[in-house]
Design an enzyme around this catalytic site. Structure first.
Site, PDB file in Angstrom:
ATOM      1  N   GLU A  20       0.829  -1.201   0.000  1.00 13.05           N
ATOM      2  CA  GLU A  20       0.000   0.000   0.000  1.00 13.05           C
ATOM      3  C   GLU A  20       0.867   1.256   0.000  1.00 13.05           C
ATOM      4  O   GLU A  20       0.619   2.214  -0.749  1.00 13.05           O
ATOM      5  CB  GLU A  20      -0.926   0.011   1.230  1.00 13.05           C
ATOM      6  CG  GLU A  20      -1.901  -1.149   1.299  1.00 13.05           C
ATOM      7  CD  GLU A  20      -1.374  -2.305   2.125  1.00 13.05           C
ATOM      8  OE1 GLU A  20      -2.191  -3.107   2.595  1.00 13.05           O
ATOM      9  OE2 GLU A  20      -0.122  -2.407   2.294  1.00 13.05           O
ATOM     10  N   GLY A  61       6.354  -1.547  14.437  1.00 13.05           N
ATOM     11  CA  GLY A  61       5.670  -0.458  13.744  1.00 13.05           C
ATOM     12  C   GLY A  61       4.806   0.401  14.637  1.00 13.05           C
ATOM     13  O   GLY A  61       4.854   1.629  14.581  1.00 13.05           O
ATOM     14  N   ARG A  62       4.000  -0.235  15.506  1.00 16.72           N
ATOM     15  CA  ARG A  62       3.089   0.554  16.336  1.00 16.72           C
ATOM     16  C   ARG A  62       3.809   1.235  17.494  1.00 16.72           C
ATOM     17  O   ARG A  62       3.194   1.969  18.268  1.00 16.72           O
ATOM     18  CB  ARG A  62       1.947  -0.320  16.837  1.00 16.72           C
ATOM     19  CG  ARG A  62       2.369  -1.542  17.620  1.00 16.72           C
ATOM     20  CD  ARG A  62       1.203  -2.500  17.771  1.00 16.72           C
ATOM     21  NE  ARG A  62       1.546  -3.775  18.390  1.00 16.72           N
ATOM     22  CZ  ARG A  62       2.138  -4.785  17.765  1.00 16.72           C
ATOM     23  NH1 ARG A  62       2.485  -4.659  16.502  1.00 16.72           N
ATOM     24  NH2 ARG A  62       2.401  -5.920  18.394  1.00 16.72           N
ATOM     25  N   GLU A 114      -3.779  -4.829  18.247  1.00 18.62           N
ATOM     26  CA  GLU A 114      -2.769  -5.567  17.488  1.00 18.62           C
ATOM     27  C   GLU A 114      -1.759  -6.200  18.420  1.00 18.62           C
ATOM     28  O   GLU A 114      -1.193  -7.252  18.114  1.00 18.62           O
ATOM     29  CB  GLU A 114      -2.072  -4.649  16.476  1.00 18.62           C
ATOM     30  CG  GLU A 114      -1.204  -5.407  15.475  1.00 18.62           C
ATOM     31  CD  GLU A 114      -0.807  -4.567  14.285  1.00 18.62           C
ATOM     32  OE1 GLU A 114       0.260  -3.927  14.351  1.00 18.62           O
ATOM     33  OE2 GLU A 114      -1.565  -4.531  13.303  1.00 18.62           O
ATOM     34  N   HIS A 147     -23.823  12.519  22.753  1.00 17.71           N
ATOM     35  CA  HIS A 147     -25.070  12.547  21.994  1.00 17.71           C
ATOM     36  C   HIS A 147     -25.115  11.441  20.939  1.00 17.71           C
ATOM     37  O   HIS A 147     -25.954  11.497  20.040  1.00 17.71           O
ATOM     38  CB  HIS A 147     -25.246  13.923  21.354  1.00 17.71           C
ATOM     39  CG  HIS A 147     -25.349  15.027  22.365  1.00 17.71           C
ATOM     40  ND1 HIS A 147     -26.546  15.411  22.915  1.00 17.71           N
ATOM     41  CD2 HIS A 147     -24.402  15.793  22.950  1.00 17.71           C
ATOM     42  CE1 HIS A 147     -26.341  16.385  23.779  1.00 17.71           C
ATOM     43  NE2 HIS A 147     -25.055  16.632  23.827  1.00 17.71           N
ATOM     44  N   LYS A 193      -3.540 -10.400   3.730  1.00 15.25           N
ATOM     45  CA  LYS A 193      -2.562  -9.911   2.746  1.00 15.25           C
ATOM     46  C   LYS A 193      -2.166 -11.037   1.778  1.00 15.25           C
ATOM     47  O   LYS A 193      -2.040 -10.812   0.572  1.00 15.25           O
ATOM     48  CB  LYS A 193      -1.313  -9.381   3.455  1.00 15.25           C
ATOM     49  CG  LYS A 193      -1.520  -8.101   4.254  1.00 15.25           C
ATOM     50  CD  LYS A 193      -0.197  -7.663   4.872  1.00 15.25           C
ATOM     51  CE  LYS A 193      -0.334  -6.393   5.667  1.00 15.25           C
ATOM     52  NZ  LYS A 193       0.954  -5.966   6.266  1.00 15.25           N
TER      53      LYS A 193
END
Length: 505
Positions: A198, A251-252, A337, A368, A478
């Protein structure tokens, strides 16, 4: 002496837990005992867990559980840079990026950070020509962290206008193009492996956009952020514009590394360092505090109680501050994750629920939209409220006063409830919440908030005996997408029909 893991859970499960109202009535010191403050260089963050059902007995049981789960040893391994991700044989050294951890790793991170500082400084000084915009292209952890920090810390004051693009849907990239002048735009390509389909597809389209709009050297406008710098050079990025980070950074957990380049470019280097320092303050607290005095671990005690013993399938996070509008999005990946697993670190099936579903929004909008369920629905949903004493605006103080009153009122209402002879107007109450109250939302505070939740996630994983640092669950979809692209394979009838309908068959 450590007690067996199962015995610790049995002790916790047999603890009698009064209602929240009863807990407060029985203990005048409950707020002070279950609140803790982390002091930053300027300002502080208060963590109030008194409106959760944690009792002295539960806390003692969870401290025994932490002991039997080997929490101290796992924490030592984390900060020592030893393997804490057994399925991939890796360390997890995000704290070293902030200056806390294995000495060699801290030194390596410092050198890479200096390389980034020099490039950021050069861009701000005009070495790459006039730069007004940055399109930051990544996905997952390479995008969520930068998007959160840039949104929270810039508003209309960004030194460089940053647009974070993660979705492969071309609409996302076109929106960024529409907001930028190609003549004054840089492209940051953020990918740990520099192969993420991506990200690399979006990056190629961004290069074409530059070229089609008269930029003579599109690759000269690209900054690469990766753990594999040689692949970025092969792709065409000049070595001087490649900002590496360590392969041991997931990554995170990577926004503290060169993945944070767009943050530094937008807010300036001094504020980026304050962001790191705020996180490092929490690192030092998590490293040294023991038992329930350790605030991320205390939060994990409550998380485990509600998920495993009260069967709460979700946890809601509501930021009563527009600057933290993306915070729950960021936490979704960090927590789900990391801890959305069904096997232990040894590969055995887990014997109880692991990660709840993290969701949330921004107050007062959420009041609300979803608070009906929180107050009167049949689901038990622990809630975290996050607020700032200082406003983020210069308007009439009434705005912020009303915002904070609503935040504190919701926590009080969830706990107290209200009985009515009309069942439709009756609130059961005894619904838990925690409140994180910041002096302000500035770089150090945001760094502290994120690091707190990183360590909370790790502490939960240790208590459950799972590995929070792998994420194989994202791979299967993937793999199938690649098979569809390659062709020659058949799938279930529904998928085959969808492929045919979309012209992909």
């Amino acid at each position: 002496m450590s007690i067996p893991h199962g015995e610790a859970w049995q002790r916790i499960a047999t603890e009698t837990v009064p209602t929240l109202t009863e807990l407060f009535a029985a203990d005048p010191e409950r707020v002070s005992r279950l609140s803790g403050r982390i002091q930053l260089d300027q300002g502080s963050v208060l963590f109030d867990w008194s409106k959760t059902h944690l009792t002295e007995g539960l806390i003692a049981g969870f401290e025994q559980l932490a002991e039997s789960a080997g929490f101290d040893e796992m924490r030592r391994r984390l900060f020592a840079g030893e393997v804490v991700n057994p399925t991939e044989g890796r360390a997890a050294e995000h704290s070293a990026l902030r200056g806390v951890g294995n000495v060699a790793s801290v030194e390596e991170a410092s050198a890479l950070r200096e390389r980034m500082r020099l490039l950021v400084q050069a861009i701000h000084e005009g070495a790459l020509g006039e730069v007004k915009h940055l399109i930051h292209i990544g996905i997952g952890g390479s995008a969520l962290g930068p998007a959160l920090a840039v949104d929270a810390l810039t508003h209309d004051l960004a030194l460089v206008d940053v647009h974070v693009v993660s979705n492969i849907d071309g609409v996302a990239l076109e929106r960024a193009f529409a907001a930028c002048d190609p003549a004054t735009t840089l492209i940051a390509v953020a990918s740990k492996t520099f192969t993420t389909i991506e990200t690399m597809t979006n990056a190629q389209s961004a290069l074409r956009w530059l070229e089609e709009n008269g930029v003579q050297d599109p690759y000269g406008r690209v900054i690469a952020l990766t753990a594999y710098p040689e692949k970025a050079v092969e792709w065409g990025v000049d070595e001087t514009r490649v900002l590496p980070f360590a392969e041991s950074v997931g990554g995170r957990y990577s926004l503290w590394s060169s993945i944070g380049f767009p943050i530094a470019l937008a807010i300036g280097w001094n504020d980026f360092e304050a962001f790191l320092d705020g996180a490092a303050t929490v690192d030092r607290h998590f490293h040294s505090a023991n038992g329930a005095a350790n605030l991320p671990l205390r939060a994990a005690f409550a998380d485990q109680y509600y998920t495993r013993l009260r069967q709460a399938q979700t946890r809601a996070v509501f930021a009563y501050d527009e600057r933290l509008g993306l915070f729950s999005d960021y936490l979704q990946q960090l927590e789900m994750e990391s801890n959305g697993k069904s096997v232990t670190a040894e590969g055995d099936p887990v014997d109880a629920p692991t990660s709840p579903i993290t969701w949330g929004g921004v107050g007062t909008d959420a009041q609300h939209a979803v608070f009906q369920l929180l107050h009167q629905g049949t689901n038990l949903v622990p809630v975290d409220f996050i607020a700032s004493i200082a406003p983020g605006d210069d308007l009439d103080p009434a705005h912020h006063r009303i915002l904070l009153m609503n935040c504190f009122a919701q926590g009080a209402a969830l706990m107290a409830g209200r009985q009515s002879p009309d069942p439709a107007r009756s609130y059961p109450g005894d619904r838990p919440s925690a409140t994180i109250l910041c002096d302000d939302i500035d770089p150090a505070t945001l760094g502290a908030l994120i690091a707190f939740h990183e360590h909370r996630t790790f502490a939960n994983a240790v208590l459950m005996g799972i590995n929070p640092f792998d994420q194989f669950g994202v791979e299967l979809g993937k793999d199938i997408a690649k098979k569809i692209e390659k062709g020659g394979e058949s799938f279930d009838p529904s998928t085959e029909n969808l492929l045919q309908m979309a012209g992909l068959g």
